[in-house]
Design an enzyme around this catalytic site. Structure first.
Site, PDB file in Angstrom:
ATOM      1  N   ASP A 532      83.624  32.380  66.616  1.00  0.00           N
ATOM      2  CA  ASP A 532      84.412  33.553  66.229  1.00  0.00           C
ATOM      3  C   ASP A 532      84.403  33.611  64.707  1.00  0.00           C
ATOM      4  OD1 ASP A 532      86.413  35.364  65.575  1.00  0.00           O
ATOM      5  OD2 ASP A 532      87.777  34.704  67.180  1.00  0.00           O
ATOM      6  N   HIS A 533      83.697  34.582  64.194  1.00  0.00           N
ATOM      7  CA  HIS A 533      83.510  34.636  62.739  1.00  0.00           C
ATOM      8  C   HIS A 533      84.787  35.027  62.000  1.00  0.00           C
ATOM      9  CE1 HIS A 533      81.287  34.258  59.212  1.00  0.00           C
ATOM     10  NE2 HIS A 533      80.321  35.131  59.382  1.00  0.00           N
ATOM     11  N   ARG A 534      85.827  35.401  62.732  1.00  0.00           N
ATOM     12  CA  ARG A 534      87.103  35.644  62.059  1.00  0.00           C
ATOM     13  C   ARG A 534      87.734  34.323  61.641  1.00  0.00           C
ATOM     14  NH1 ARG A 534      90.324  38.669  66.617  1.00  0.00           N
ATOM     15  NH2 ARG A 534      89.468  36.853  67.681  1.00  0.00           N
ATOM     16  N   VAL A 536      85.935  31.126  61.789  1.00  0.00           N
ATOM     17  CA  VAL A 536      84.999  30.114  61.311  1.00  0.00           C
ATOM     18  C   VAL A 536      83.960  30.806  60.439  1.00  0.00           C
ATOM     19  CG1 VAL A 536      83.244  28.444  62.037  1.00  0.00           C
ATOM     20  CG2 VAL A 536      85.268  28.814  63.462  1.00  0.00           C
TER      21      VAL A 536
END
Ligand code: CAO
Length: 567
Positions: A532-534, A536
């Site tokens: 989850d690029h939010r 990590v």
């Protein structure tokens, strides 16, 4: 001891109101002013307060009943000597709510038929009189202090009829539609959604119908006066009206659009229904009303939401996939999805839409680890355990989560915090006839390879036998989806929210490896890490996967030794 009957106070309309909630049961103790039922009229949803305190000896109404002013609701037994003749007509003070509960009756609306008639006549007079601006204040809403504007029902420039709803206010006790006091054009809206207003505060300016006619009248008609004031002076005119602001806010990513009523006034929904629709982000225009006289019920809104969830997609702004009649092209079978498959579909859809996914790939050279695993075969047999690569992967993930704790987090729903976890529980995707399940192994960092091997088999068996309990599938920090035994070179798994990372394991294969002098056969395990690029960032993910690969590939790194030391 005497019994008192609590009756419906003057609800400001001759139409019956629907009981949408009964808040007391027989045997309950109620106090004066305590809400006992919720009534919903066309205009307001009101909590009816008890006019007497004591013990409820009988509840005379149920949800769905239609009640008029004066109808009996409950019977209360009290010590107090209040009344001797219960069957006598409702005395004024009993029929009317007390000042403290005034908002519950929404008595700012015409309290009597004559008064309403008078107002209508007034409105008619206004329409034929000279054009004028009408300041619309918040009417008498009872002694409730500030109330919130929860909906603006009109926009600047709209033509409204007397009685049309301009906006909706909500107090602790009731939501109230504020009707237009006259027919005309909305010149100004002085409040926006979310504003707090109080009785007497000016909320809008209307141009009376007479004035609107005057504006449209051909020039040169001396008897019709053109209004002197500009509709909205440019210097005062906001760049966006409150309604436009609301729509702009609704367009923010990740937010559901607000419930919008069609401007044609053809939607008949009480405030409670519209509040529910708004909370669920439902556009009432898309809902089929099933209530009497095409009124919307809460059930209509809930059914619509259930259908949308089952169908997926709608409400997200994503165009729907058109339905196809597959039978036109050949024989088909329509099979009901299992509950697990349906909930997997909903979970996947939710995760896919909410999580900005990034996937990163690498191969771990597990040549040495495979030799080590094979050396342990005899011991595994003795222990009665099947030792596949999976327990090693579990352990290596636990070590990577320790080394890179940025993966061992969840996003707080408030959007402002991150929850760091100080435990390492890892889930594994298990393919079962009923559907995909993800049981969780707890405290993976504290368990050795043999315990992990036993637990993976035990949980996979429990999953396939349909014996997993909800607690077996809760509390995960990270997940592993292993398709290694099935095949494939790589895939992008979907993050199992609210976790922020998932490892996809594909099939190990022997490939040529250049050792500096020659190509030699090595075993490579393809790994894909979705995150989850939010939560990590790419560098953290790069470090996590590199650490994982090193632990599985190396014979000598600290964690590689820990991995082997646990077997
Ligand atoms: N590469 C090559 N071989 C592998 C491998 C890999 N990555 N992973 C396992 N294998 C081998 C095992 O060593 C075993 O071989 P042997 O029988 O010769 O020892 C064989 O494949 C079968 O392994 P397994 O499936 O019995 O055991 P496992 O520990 O690898 O997996 C479990 C356990 C529960 C994950 C598995 O049974 C399962 O359900 N897999 C499906 C997972 C799934 O559906 N994922 C879907 C994800 S959707 O996003």
């Amino acid at each position: 001891m005497s019994k008192q009957t609590v009756k419906v106070p003057d609800i400001g309309t001759d139409e019956p109101a629907e009981v949408t909630e009964v808040l007391v049961s027989e045997g309950d103790s109620v106090e004066v002013e305590q809400s006992i039922i919720v009534l919903e009229t066309d205009k307001a949803s009101v909590e009816v307060p008890s006019s007497h305190g004591g013990k409820v000896v009988s509840v005379l109404v149920k949800e769905g009943d239609q009640l008029k002013t004066g109808a009996a609701i409950i019977e209360v037994q009290s010590e107090a000597e209040v009344q001797t003749d219960e069957e006598a007509p409702v005395p004024a003070e009993q029929g009317q709510p007390s000042a403290g509960a005034k908002d519950a009756t929404a008595d700012y609306e015409s309290p009597s038929a004559e008064h309403r008639e008078e107002k209508r006549e007034e409105g008619k007079r206004e329409a034929t009189e000279a054009p004028k601006e009408i300041n619309v204040p918040v009417p008498d809403i009872g002694d409730v202090g500030d109330v919130e504007v929860i909906e603006i029902s009109v926009a600047v420039g709209d033509q409204v009829e007397e009685g049309d709803t301009l906006l909706v206010l909500e107090s602790d006790k009731a939501s109230m539609e504020i009707p237009s006091p006259a027919s005309g054009k909305v010149l100004k809206l002085l409040v926006g959604e979310g504003d707090k207003v109080k009785q007497g505060q000016q909320i809008a300016v209307l141009q009376s119908a007479g004035a609107a006619v005057a504006e449209k009248a051909p020039e040169g008609k001396p008897e019709t006066k053109r209004t002197e004031k500009p509709v909205s002076p440019p210097e005062q005119r906001p760049t966006t009206t409150p309604v436009q602001q609301t729509q702009a806010a609704a367009a923010q990513p990740g937010e559901l659009p607000p419930a919008v009523e069609a401007g044609d006034g053809s939607l008949h929904a009480g405030p409670a229904v519209r509040r529910l629709a708004r909370q669920l982000g439902v556009d009432l225009g898309k809902v089929k009303p099933t209530g009497p006289r095409k009124r919307y019920t809460k059930e209509d809104v809930r059914n619509y939401v259930n259908k949308v969830i089952a169908r997926g997609g709608a409400g997200t702004g994503i165009p729907q996939v058109p339905a196809v009649d597959f039978a036109e092209f050949g024989e088909i079978n329509r099979v009901k999805m299992s509950k697990i498959k349906r909930s997997t579909a909903a979970n996947m859809h939710r995760a896919w839409l909410n999580v900005p996914h990034v996937s990163q790939f690498d191969d771990a050279d597990i040549t040495e680890l495979e030799s080590f695993r094979k050396e342990k075969k005899a011991e595994a047999e003795k222990r009665g355990v099947k030792l596949t690569p999976l327990p090693f992967i579990f352990k290596a993930c636990a070590l990577a989560l320790k080394a890179e704790p940025s993966f061992n987090v969840s996003l707080d729903p408030d959007g402002e915090h991150i929850i760091e976890k100080h435990y390492i529980n890892i889930g594994m995707a298990v393919d079962t006839p009923a559907g995909l399940m993800v049981p969780v192994i707890r405290d993976v960092d504290k368990k050795d390879i043999w315990q992990l091997a036993e637990e993976t088999v035990a949980l996979a068996t429990k999953a396939r036998d349909g014996k997993l309990l909800p607690k077996d599938m809760q509390g995960g920090c990270f997940s592993i989806s292993s398709l290694g035994a099935i095949g494939g070179q790589g895939f992008t798994p979907v993050v199992n929210t609210p976790e922020v990372g998932i490892l996809g394991v594909s099939k190990a294969a022997i490939k040529p490896f250049w050792d500096g002098k020659a190509f030699v056969p090595h075993t490579f395990l393809p790994l894909s890490l979705s995150y989850d690029h939010r939560a990590v960032n790419g560098a953290d993910a790069g470090r996590f996967l590199t650490h994982l690969v090193k632990t599985l590939s190396s014979e000598t790194s600290d964690d590689a030794l820990v991995l082997r030391g646990h077997a």
